[in-house]
Design a protein around this motif. Structure first.
Motif, PDB file in Angstrom:
ATOM      1  N   ALA A  57       0.472  -1.034  -0.295  1.00  0.00           N
ATOM      2  CA  ALA A  57       0.218  -0.155   0.327  1.00  0.00           C
ATOM      3  C   ALA A  57       0.781   1.212  -0.413  1.00  0.00           C
ATOM      4  O   ALA A  57       2.186   1.356   0.133  1.00  0.00           O
ATOM      5  CB  ALA A  57      -0.665   0.061   1.073  1.00  0.00           C
ATOM      6  N   ALA A  58       0.127   2.369  -0.395  1.00  0.00           N
ATOM      7  CA  ALA A  58       0.771   2.933  -0.617  1.00  0.00           C
ATOM      8  C   ALA A  58       0.243   4.889   0.662  1.00  0.00           C
ATOM      9  O   ALA A  58      -0.831   4.644   0.759  1.00  0.00           O
ATOM     10  CB  ALA A  58       1.672   3.952  -1.370  1.00  0.00           C
ATOM     11  N   VAL A  59       0.551   5.807   0.776  1.00  0.00           N
ATOM     12  CA  VAL A  59      -0.387   7.335   1.789  1.00  0.00           C
ATOM     13  C   VAL A  59       0.135   8.361  -0.301  1.00  0.00           C
ATOM     14  O   VAL A  59       0.427   8.436  -0.868  1.00  0.00           O
ATOM     15  CB  VAL A  59       0.234   7.783   2.975  1.00  0.00           C
ATOM     16  N   ASP A  60      -1.671   8.544   0.295  1.00  0.00           N
ATOM     17  CA  ASP A  60      -2.060   9.700  -0.410  1.00  0.00           C
ATOM     18  C   ASP A  60      -0.719  11.550   0.356  1.00  0.00           C
ATOM     19  O   ASP A  60      -1.078  10.697   1.427  1.00  0.00           O
ATOM     20  CB  ASP A  60      -2.828  10.017  -0.456  1.00  0.00           C
ATOM     21  N   PHE A  72      -2.252  12.600   3.676  1.00  0.00           N
ATOM     22  CA  PHE A  72      -1.482  11.866   4.795  1.00  0.00           C
ATOM     23  C   PHE A  72      -0.329  12.820   5.484  1.00  0.00           C
ATOM     24  O   PHE A  72      -0.162  12.512   6.876  1.00  0.00           O
ATOM     25  CB  PHE A  72      -0.631  10.306   4.274  1.00  0.00           C
ATOM     26  N   ARG A 110      -1.747  16.449   6.608  1.00  0.00           N
ATOM     27  CA  ARG A 110      -2.517  17.278   7.543  1.00  0.00           C
ATOM     28  C   ARG A 110      -2.344  16.814   8.686  1.00  0.00           C
ATOM     29  O   ARG A 110      -2.614  18.007   9.694  1.00  0.00           O
ATOM     30  CB  ARG A 110      -3.896  16.003   7.090  1.00  0.00           C
ATOM     31  N   LEU A 114      -3.555   8.056   9.729  1.00  0.00           N
ATOM     32  CA  LEU A 114      -2.894   7.358   8.308  1.00  0.00           C
ATOM     33  C   LEU A 114      -4.020   5.782   7.785  1.00  0.00           C
ATOM     34  O   LEU A 114      -4.242   5.197   6.680  1.00  0.00           O
ATOM     35  CB  LEU A 114      -1.461   5.877   9.422  1.00  0.00           C
ATOM     36  N   GLU A 134      -7.510   6.658   7.603  1.00  0.00           N
ATOM     37  CA  GLU A 134      -8.080   7.324   6.171  1.00  0.00           C
ATOM     38  C   GLU A 134      -6.990   7.404   4.835  1.00  0.00           C
ATOM     39  O   GLU A 134      -7.455   7.860   4.125  1.00  0.00           O
ATOM     40  CB  GLU A 134      -7.898   8.824   6.984  1.00  0.00           C
ATOM     41  N   SER A 135      -5.565   7.587   4.947  1.00  0.00           N
ATOM     42  CA  SER A 135      -4.564   8.032   3.737  1.00  0.00           C
ATOM     43  C   SER A 135      -4.466   6.808   3.516  1.00  0.00           C
ATOM     44  O   SER A 135      -3.915   7.069   2.396  1.00  0.00           O
ATOM     45  CB  SER A 135      -3.489   8.863   4.372  1.00  0.00           C
ATOM     46  N   VAL A 136      -4.435   5.542   4.002  1.00  0.00           N
ATOM     47  CA  VAL A 136      -3.551   4.956   2.765  1.00  0.00           C
ATOM     48  C   VAL A 136      -4.831   4.305   1.983  1.00  0.00           C
ATOM     49  O   VAL A 136      -5.894   3.768   1.817  1.00  0.00           O
ATOM     50  CB  VAL A 136      -3.450   3.662   4.107  1.00  0.00           C
ATOM     51  N   THR A 137      -3.709   3.465   0.716  1.00  0.00           N
ATOM     52  CA  THR A 137      -4.110   3.161  -0.708  1.00  0.00           C
ATOM     53  C   THR A 137      -3.914   2.195  -0.988  1.00  0.00           C
ATOM     54  O   THR A 137      -2.066   2.548  -1.422  1.00  0.00           O
ATOM     55  CB  THR A 137      -3.980   4.289  -0.932  1.00  0.00           C
TER      56      THR A 137
END
Lengths: 645, 123
Positions: free
Chosen positions: A369-372, A375, A378, B21, B23-26
């Protein structure tokens, strides 16, 4: 082969220097100097050799063939040295080795030198494992050349400055461990303070230059994208800031020494970790800056483990001999504010670290997975603002205690935060514009004027008029006329920049014509006859270039053209030719091996291209100059602080 | 007192970072998995050459094909066709699948080129 031998010499000498430092009871300073000097000389010689190969266009070396070409301007031949992974490691090693030689003349303790030369040996080993001197398996006569996006002054100087920052952070690390191994005192702090300030200033300068380049060249409108490569330099930068403040504090409060040692180890291991993350290829699918297909990951991971585990072990073993006690007395004291700010900076570093490591961490627990980018933004924004508030408080209460350089740097930081907040308040529109079409944005009038072509120089410009002033957006072209790098047009004002980024034209108006030898082929009102072809070959029978003779007629006038294809490692390159006074533009794209068929592209005329509508993203960047000014102040102030304490 | 202060600060930070985290993990998923969830994901695939690319205003529409299964997915990118899209080998789309229009809504595209230079990013 010579390169490998030189690096091998460098490795042997730095290992010898390390052994002398560690093994002898009272190491002979002269002997250490000789070994260090020898190692540095070998590494300098290897670096000069790489530059020599680049200037000589020695394409039998794979690195040269991949990142340089005969037509590359001199400045970029110099910077092609660090265009790829192997060369940038050699650059890092070069700076590390020069620093090592300087350290031997600065009454550095033998233990610290020993650690420094251990790191130098590890770095040399990494360069040897992925050598820039590797032979090219293919025989080529022209190199691929440097990515046109990287052919920019700021991008030429960005990597060396970053690597100076990285390399110099090894000094506080070596001084800290060297001190623990021998006496456990505060004696290392003053020297470490100077080197860390220099490293921090340059690492910051490198990061900011990278941001300025992204803004000026890439055309997506920003200067920071939370890309893994950016993050991997930001984390050591934040930790080095923590280290810097702890070093200053530890001089007055011995109880802070323990965390200062920890900070030195973590800072340097995150330098190596960042390199591991971005250079090992494991982020291939997550980052813009991926160096694909690299097998050096394991070696860097081991180096990282050595630095982190080795450093932590030494600190743990010596923990008892470190001064104990309270790090601060009251909550109103400057020491408390500084420690609290350091903790907050560490929080930001941890968030960025988690984000950039997410692709790797998530794989340990299952799905990748990756974060946008949210992240990062905020949580770090409120923390950064808290740090700013603490800074203003400290200024008001303890301003007298801060040196002039320190003041400049801290005011720079506050100005930078302000500039970031202001700069994102701009307006943005994306719209298709016909030539002479007008658009209004934030009170500014923008007119698209059309395109101007300089095909011989492989470039073209999109011309705009902003409030009556002309600005041009440069697009660099490939040998075959396709867009290689599209830069934005920027009009600089006191109130901020008007930033215009044209997009690729949507219209693909290219026809392909297949011609058979001596056969008349009609296209529109013109007829084509492919009459003759010639392929030149080298001694190994590999084609180097191909020419064709084609007669074009409109029924009355005949025009004969001799288009040329030059064979390059990635296929071929050929220039478009104008025929019938610019009525048609054609380009030869292929000739069959038996010389019986040729492929010709019929391209839109320059006149037609120039009159085509172009989509552009136009935005305002309020007071963006404040950002460039404030980051300059941060770096300059830090440099000034080296002198005065 | 000072220990409590530190613990409160650390716990607060961990909770804050953890929530953020989540909320933002894809996650990185296959096309089939992307269809099955309404959360933000990243899908990697090849460009489906049989699909007619379209730029409608500020939306760019294309189709992604799974490398292994060959399954295709219609993608609507909130932006303009990225540079070097035509040369793309791999495309990674970051966004969410919307069952109502059977389309993947991408906020970001990562373009991986087989070309001589490293990949470029579209934002």
């Amino acid at each position: 082969m010579t390169g490998i031998l030189l690096l091998g010499g460098g490795l042997t000498a730095s290992l010898a220097a390390m052994i002398i430092c560690f093994a002898q009871k009272i190491p002979s300073a002269r002997l250490v100097k000789i070994c260090a000097g020898t190692s540095t000389s070998f590494i300098c010689a290897a670096s000069l050799l790489l530059w020599y190969l680049l200037f000589e266009n020695d394409f039998s070396v794979e690195y040269v063939a991949t990142y340089s070409s005969t037509t590359l301007p001199t400045m970029y031949k110099i910077s092609a040295f660090w265009a790829g992974q192997q060369g940038s490691f050699l650059l890092w090693l070069l700076i590390h080795a020069i620093t090592g030689a300087i350290l031997t003349f600065r009454r550095t303790s033998a233990a610290a030198l020993g650690i420094f030369f251990l790191l130098q040996s590890v770095l040399t080993f990494l360069v040897l494992a992925k050598s820039p001197f590797a032979e090219n398996p293919a025989q080529v006569y022209e190199g691929v050349g440097l990515n046109p996006l990287l052919q920019d002054f700021w991008m030429a100087i960005h990597p060396p400055i970053i690597f100076v920052g990285y390399a110099l952070l090894a000094v506080p690390f070596a001084l800290s461990l060297g001190n623990l191994l021998t006496e456990t005192s505060q004696a290392w702090l003053e020297e470490a303070r100077k080197w860390t300030l220099l490293a921090w200033s340059l690492l910051g300068a490198g990061i900011f230059i990278g941001g300025y380049w992204a803004y000026k060249v890439l055309g997506w409108g920003g200067y920071w994208g939370w890309d893994p490569v950016e993050n991997s330099s930001l984390v050591p930068y934040l930790l080095a800031a923590v280290l810097l403040h702890l070093i200053t504090l530890a001089r007055k409060k011995p109880a802070v020494l323990a965390v200062t040692h920890l900070a030195a180890t973590f800072t340097y291991s995150l330098v190596i970790y960042g390199t591991f993350l971005t250079r090992s290829g494991i982020l291939g699918d997550f980052s813009v800056h991926s160096f694909a297909g690299s097998n050096i990951g394991l070696a860097i991971a081991l180096a990282n483990a050595l630095v982190l585990i080795g450093g932590l072990c030494i600190i743990l073993i010596k923990a008892k001999s470190l001064p104990q006690g309270k790090m601060y007395e009251t909550h109103g004291e400057s020491a408390f504010i500084i420690l609290l700010s350091c903790l907050l900076l560490i929080f930001i570093a941890v968030i960025v670290w988690i984000g950039m490591s997410m692709p790797l961490l998530s794989q340990l627990f299952g799905q990748a997975a990756a974060v946008d980018t949210d992240f990062y933004v905020r949580p770090t924004a409120p923390i950064a603002l808290t740090v700013a508030a603490l800074m203003i408080y400290t200024f008001a209460k303890f301003g007298r205690m801060i040196s002039f350089g320190g003041k400049v740097a801290h005011v720079g930081f506050l100005a930078m935060l302000t500039a970031i907040i202001i700069s994102v308040q701009g307006e943005t529109v994306t719209q298709e514009l016909r030539p002479r079409e007008k658009i209004s944005i934030a009170g500014h009038e923008v007119i698209y004027e059309g395109q101007v072509f300089f095909e011989a120089e492989h470039k073209k410009f999109y011309v705009y008029t902003v409030d009556g002033e002309a600005v041009r957006a440069l697009t660099k072209l490939r040998g075959n006329g396709e867009d290689a790098a599209r830069e934005p047009a920027i009009l600089k004002n006191f109130s901020g920049d008007i930033y215009i980024a044209p997009h690729a034209s949507a219209i693909d108006d290219v026809q392909e014509l297949s011609l058979t030898k001596n056969l008349f082929t009609m296209d529109g009102e013109l007829g084509y006859v492919f009459e003759d072809a010639h392929i030149e070959r080298d001694e190994n029978n590999q084609p180097t270039q191909a020419t064709a003779q084609i007669t074009i007629t409109d029924g009355e006038v005949e025009e004969v053209i001799h288009p040329l294809i030059i064979v390059t490692p990635d296929g071929g390159s050929s220039q478009a030719l104008e025929v019938f006074n610019g009525k048609r533009r054609v380009r030869l794209t292929g000739i069959s091996g038996d010389l019986q068929k040729a492929r010709l592209e019929i391209l839109p005329t320059l006149e037609k291209l120039s009159s085509m509508p172009v989509t552009a993203t136009i935005s305002t960047k309020p007071f963006i100059w404040l950002l460039w000014l404030s980051v300059t102040a941060i770096c300059a102030g830090t440099l000034l602080a080296i002198k005065k304490f | 007192m000072r220990k409590i202060f530190l613990i409160v600060l650390l716990v607060g930070f961990v909770a804050y970072a953890g929530l953020n985290l989540a909320e933002s993990v894809t996650p990185y998923v296959s096309i089939a998995e992307a269809r099955a969830t309404s959360n933000g994901v990243q899908v990697k695939g090849l460009l489906d050459k049989n699909f007619q690319l379209a730029q409608v205003g500020n939306e760019f529409i294309f189709s992604l094909q799974d490398e292994e299964t060959g399954e295709t997915l219609r993608v609507k990118f909130d932006g303009i066709k990225p540079d070097q899209f035509d040369e793309a080998y791999h495309i990674v789309a970051v966004g969410k699948y919307a069952p109502e229009d059977e389309t993947f809504h991408a906020k970001k595209l990562l373009i991986k080129c087989p070309s001589k230079y490293e990949g470029q990013q579209a934002r």
